[in-house]
Structures are given as structure tokens and as C-alpha cells.
Design an enzyme around this catalytic site. Structure first.
Site, PDB file in Angstrom:
ATOM      1  N   THR A  20      -1.039   7.659  -0.472  1.00 40.36           N
ATOM      2  CA  THR A  20      -2.343   7.602  -1.155  1.00 40.36           C
ATOM      3  C   THR A  20      -3.188   6.407  -0.725  1.00 40.36           C
ATOM      4  O   THR A  20      -4.380   6.358  -1.028  1.00 40.36           O
ATOM      5  CB  THR A  20      -2.145   7.502  -2.681  1.00 40.36           C
ATOM      6  OG1 THR A  20      -1.497   6.238  -2.946  1.00 40.36           O
ATOM      7  CG2 THR A  20      -1.268   8.627  -3.208  1.00 40.36           C
ATOM      8  N   ASP A  74       0.413  -2.821  12.175  1.00 41.40           N
ATOM      9  CA  ASP A  74       0.843  -3.274  10.847  1.00 41.40           C
ATOM     10  C   ASP A  74       1.120  -4.777  10.900  1.00 41.40           C
ATOM     11  O   ASP A  74       2.079  -5.221  11.535  1.00 41.40           O
ATOM     12  CB  ASP A  74       2.100  -2.505  10.430  1.00 41.40           C
ATOM     13  CG  ASP A  74       2.494  -2.810   8.997  1.00 41.40           C
ATOM     14  OD1 ASP A  74       2.623  -4.011   8.657  1.00 41.40           O
ATOM     15  OD2 ASP A  74       2.654  -1.870   8.208  1.00 41.40           O
ATOM     16  N   ARG A 110       0.842  -1.189   0.000  1.00 42.99           N
ATOM     17  CA  ARG A 110       0.000   0.000   0.000  1.00 42.99           C
ATOM     18  C   ARG A 110       0.878   1.239   0.000  1.00 42.99           C
ATOM     19  O   ARG A 110       1.798   1.338   0.802  1.00 42.99           O
ATOM     20  CB  ARG A 110      -0.813  -0.020   1.302  1.00 42.99           C
ATOM     21  CG  ARG A 110      -2.254   0.198   1.135  1.00 42.99           C
ATOM     22  CD  ARG A 110      -3.007  -0.021   2.388  1.00 42.99           C
ATOM     23  NE  ARG A 110      -2.501   0.598   3.603  1.00 42.99           N
ATOM     24  CZ  ARG A 110      -3.284   0.974   4.598  1.00 42.99           C
ATOM     25  NH1 ARG A 110      -4.588   0.834   4.486  1.00 42.99           N
ATOM     26  NH2 ARG A 110      -2.783   1.485   5.695  1.00 42.99           N
ATOM     27  N   ASP A 156       4.654  -5.863   9.620  1.00 45.19           N
ATOM     28  CA  ASP A 156       5.739  -5.505  10.551  1.00 45.19           C
ATOM     29  C   ASP A 156       5.683  -6.357  11.816  1.00 45.19           C
ATOM     30  O   ASP A 156       6.720  -6.731  12.361  1.00 45.19           O
ATOM     31  CB  ASP A 156       5.639  -4.030  10.949  1.00 45.19           C
ATOM     32  CG  ASP A 156       5.986  -3.094   9.798  1.00 45.19           C
ATOM     33  OD1 ASP A 156       6.279  -3.586   8.693  1.00 45.19           O
ATOM     34  OD2 ASP A 156       5.950  -1.869  10.013  1.00 45.19           O
TER      35      ASP A 156
HETATM   36  C1  PRP Z   1      -1.306  -4.656   4.463  1.00 42.94           C
HETATM   37  C2  PRP Z   1      -2.168  -5.894   4.569  1.00 42.94           C
HETATM   38  C3  PRP Z   1      -3.027  -5.832   3.345  1.00 42.94           C
HETATM   39  C4  PRP Z   1      -3.175  -4.352   3.132  1.00 42.94           C
HETATM   40  C5  PRP Z   1      -4.550  -3.948   3.533  1.00 42.94           C
HETATM   41  O1  PRP Z   1      -0.253  -4.865   3.589  1.00 42.94           O
HETATM   42  O2  PRP Z   1      -1.437  -7.065   4.667  1.00 42.94           O
HETATM   43  O3  PRP Z   1      -2.447  -6.457   2.229  1.00 42.94           O
HETATM   44  O4  PRP Z   1      -2.214  -3.690   3.973  1.00 42.94           O
HETATM   45  O5  PRP Z   1      -4.760  -2.600   3.269  1.00 42.94           O
HETATM   46  P1  PRP Z   1      -5.835  -2.104   2.223  1.00 42.94           P
HETATM   47  O6  PRP Z   1      -7.081  -2.898   2.465  1.00 42.94           O
HETATM   48  O7  PRP Z   1      -5.984  -0.660   2.565  1.00 42.94           O
HETATM   49  O8  PRP Z   1      -5.297  -2.316   0.849  1.00 42.94           O
HETATM   50  P2  PRP Z   1       0.930  -3.794   3.445  1.00 42.94           P
HETATM   51  O9  PRP Z   1       0.687  -2.932   2.245  1.00 42.94           O
HETATM   52  O10 PRP Z   1       1.137  -3.076   4.749  1.00 42.94           O
HETATM   53  O11 PRP Z   1       2.167  -4.680   3.077  1.00 42.94           O
HETATM   54  P3  PRP Z   1       2.934  -5.782   3.962  1.00 42.94           P
HETATM   55  O12 PRP Z   1       1.980  -6.945   4.103  1.00 42.94           O
HETATM   56  O13 PRP Z   1       4.110  -6.109   3.124  1.00 42.94           O
HETATM   57  O14 PRP Z   1       3.294  -5.162   5.290  1.00 42.94           O
HETATM   58  N1  URA Z   2      -2.510  -2.843   6.921  1.00 42.54           N
HETATM   59  C1  URA Z   2      -2.149  -3.233   8.163  1.00 42.54           C
HETATM   60  O1  URA Z   2      -1.209  -4.033   8.319  1.00 42.54           O
HETATM   61  N2  URA Z   2      -2.829  -2.753   9.215  1.00 42.54           N
HETATM   62  C2  URA Z   2      -3.865  -1.913   9.092  1.00 42.54           C
HETATM   63  O2  URA Z   2      -4.469  -1.519  10.112  1.00 42.54           O
HETATM   64  C3  URA Z   2      -4.234  -1.510   7.797  1.00 42.54           C
HETATM   65  C4  URA Z   2      -3.547  -1.987   6.725  1.00 42.54           C
END
Ligand code: PRP
Ligand code: URA
Length: 210
Positions: free
Chosen positions: A108, A201, A104, A204
Site C-alpha cells: 500500500t 532502497d 513503508r 538496503d
Molecule cells: C524509506 C526511506 C523513507 C521512506 C520514504 O524507508 O528511508 O523513510 O522509505 O518513502 P515514502 O516517502 O513513500 O514514505 P523504508 O520504509 O524503505 O524503511 P528502511 O529505511 O528501514 O529501509
Molecule cells: N524508499 C527508498 O529507499 N527508495 C525509494 O526510491 C523510495 C522509498
């Protein structure tokens, strides 16, 4: 086809969810509890998979049993979706795995794809998308589109630990055909598009900051 949401109400899920929400839970325990939630949610999410009757010879006699009619395709959204992958493979050892990497944009909140490693054709295949977090819904909508573009059956089955109402509404508005199984429909998103109360997160907390 509307988005269907099932909040799976189970005491073991509730207890594990409480532990992963806790900000003091270390990464190791977070991963274990997330996997436990994945197992329990996946059991519910796969309850309607079709089976066929087969013959089996026990040490005593012949009887009949049931096996999956077709093997599903499990699709973790990298990174955080990897937290459900062991659970999914333990339950469905014969499933194919397709990988989708989406991150994400922090400003944005738009989804940015960076991996697409899916079977060439998904025609007639049941796909199960695994990702602990459904926030704005952008990542999931993109992942579902990649699957339906290759012919996947609809609705796509989705397993997530937490979902936000805004994300569900966005999927509905985008016409995504999905059947979502979650441990909790949380209250809302905050100004950073994080789920409230949420768990922070999910990537993380499993793998460290990236
Ligand atoms: C997180 C999560 C989803 C996304 C959800 O991934 O694992 O894939 O955010 O958010 P959305 O519904 O607003 O799209 P992230 O982009 O943080 O990547 P990561 O899993 O590599 O930490
Ligand atoms: N992605 C995450 O990992 N946590 C949130 O709360 C939203 C998006």
C-alpha cells in the site's frame, strides 16, 4: 504555511550523489558518500539557526563569538535516516536526538510506525528530520505530525538526499509545515513508489536487505 524546497546545488554534493546513484557502488562507499551529502546539506539547512553573542578569551585577548541560542532536536527516520546521523552529530554535538522508526508497507506504501522515542515535550524546539528518501511523503508526513503533536516549532527542517515531486505535493496537500533541503528533486515515482531515477532502497544499500 507552504512546503518550501531548496535544492542545494554544490559540486561536491553532485559528485557524491552520482556515486550513490551508481548501482555498482558498494555499501561501504555508499554510506561514506551519503554522510558527505548529509554534512553539506545540513550546513545549508542550519544556516538560519539563531545564535547569541558570547565572550571568549583567546590566548591573546578577549573577543566575542557566537553560539547556537538553543540546541536543535535531530530526528532520524529509521533505518535509512541513520545514514545522516553522524554528519548531524559532528556538526551539532550538543543536539538532542529523537528516534522515529517508520517502514513503508510494500503493497500500500502506507507508513507503519514502529519506534517513537522522542522527548516528551518539544515545545519551542527546532527539529531537524533526516531521511535520505522522500518518495510518497507518507513517512515524512507522519514523522512531522509526531513532532508537531509534541509542540515542535514549525516549519520542521527536513534534510533528504532525494525528493520526488509527488511527495512534495502530498505534504502540501496534508498541510505539513516543512522546509526541505535536498540534493535533487527527481523526476517521478515508478509503479512501486520508488524514486526515478533514484538510487534504489536507501536502507538496503546502507545496511543490507531487510
Ligand atoms: C524509506 C526511506 C523513507 C521512506 C520514504 O524507508 O528511508 O523513510 O522509505 O518513502 P515514502 O516517502 O513513500 O514514505 P523504508 O520504509 O524503505 O524503511 P528502511 O529505511 O528501514 O529501509
Ligand atoms: N524508499 C527508498 O529507499 N527508495 C525509494 O526510491 C523510495 C522509498
Amino acid at each position: 504555511m507552504p512546503v518550501q524546497v531548496t535544492v542545494v546545488d554544490h559540486p561536491l554534493i553532485a559528485a557524491a550523489l552520482t556515486r550513490i546513484r551508481d548501482e555498482t557502488t558498494p555499501n561501504t562507499l555508499f554510506r561514506q558518500e551519503l554522510e558527505r551529502i548529509g554534512t553539506l546539506l545540513l550546513a545549508e539547512a542550519t544556516a538560519s539557526l539563531e545564535t547569541v553573542v558570547v565572550s571568549v578569551k583567546t590566548p591573546v585577548t578577549y573577543t566575542v563569538g557566537r553560539v547556537l541560542k538553543t540546541q536543535p532536536v535531530i530526528v532520524p527516520i529509521l533505518r535509512a535516516g541513520l545514514g545522516f546521523l553522524n554528519a548531524a552529530q559532528n556538526l551539532m554535538p550538543g543536539a538532542d536526538i529523537g528516534f522515529v522508526g517508520i517502514s513503508r508497507d510494500e503493497e500500500t506504501f502506507e507508513p507503519k510506525p514502529y519506534v517513537n522515542k522522542l522527548p516528551e515535550s518539544l515545545t519551542g524546539r527546532t527539529c531537524i528530520v533526516i531521511d535520505p528518501m522522500l518518495a510518497t511523503g507518507g513517512s515524512l508526513a507522519l514523522a512531522c505530525s509526531l513532532l508537531t503533536d509534541r509542540g515542535a516549532n514549525t516549519p520542521i527542517i527536513v534534510v533528504c538526499a532525494l525528493a520526488a515531486p509527488e511527495g512534495i505535493a502530498a505534504l502540501e496537500a496534508a498541510g505539513i509545515a516543512a522546509e526541505i533541503f535536498t540534493a535533487s528533486l527527481d523526476e517521478r515515482l515508478n509503479e512501486n513508489a520508488y524514486i526515478v531515477p533514484g538510487l534504489g532502497d536507501a536502507g538496503d544499500r546502507q545496511f543490507g536487505a531487510a
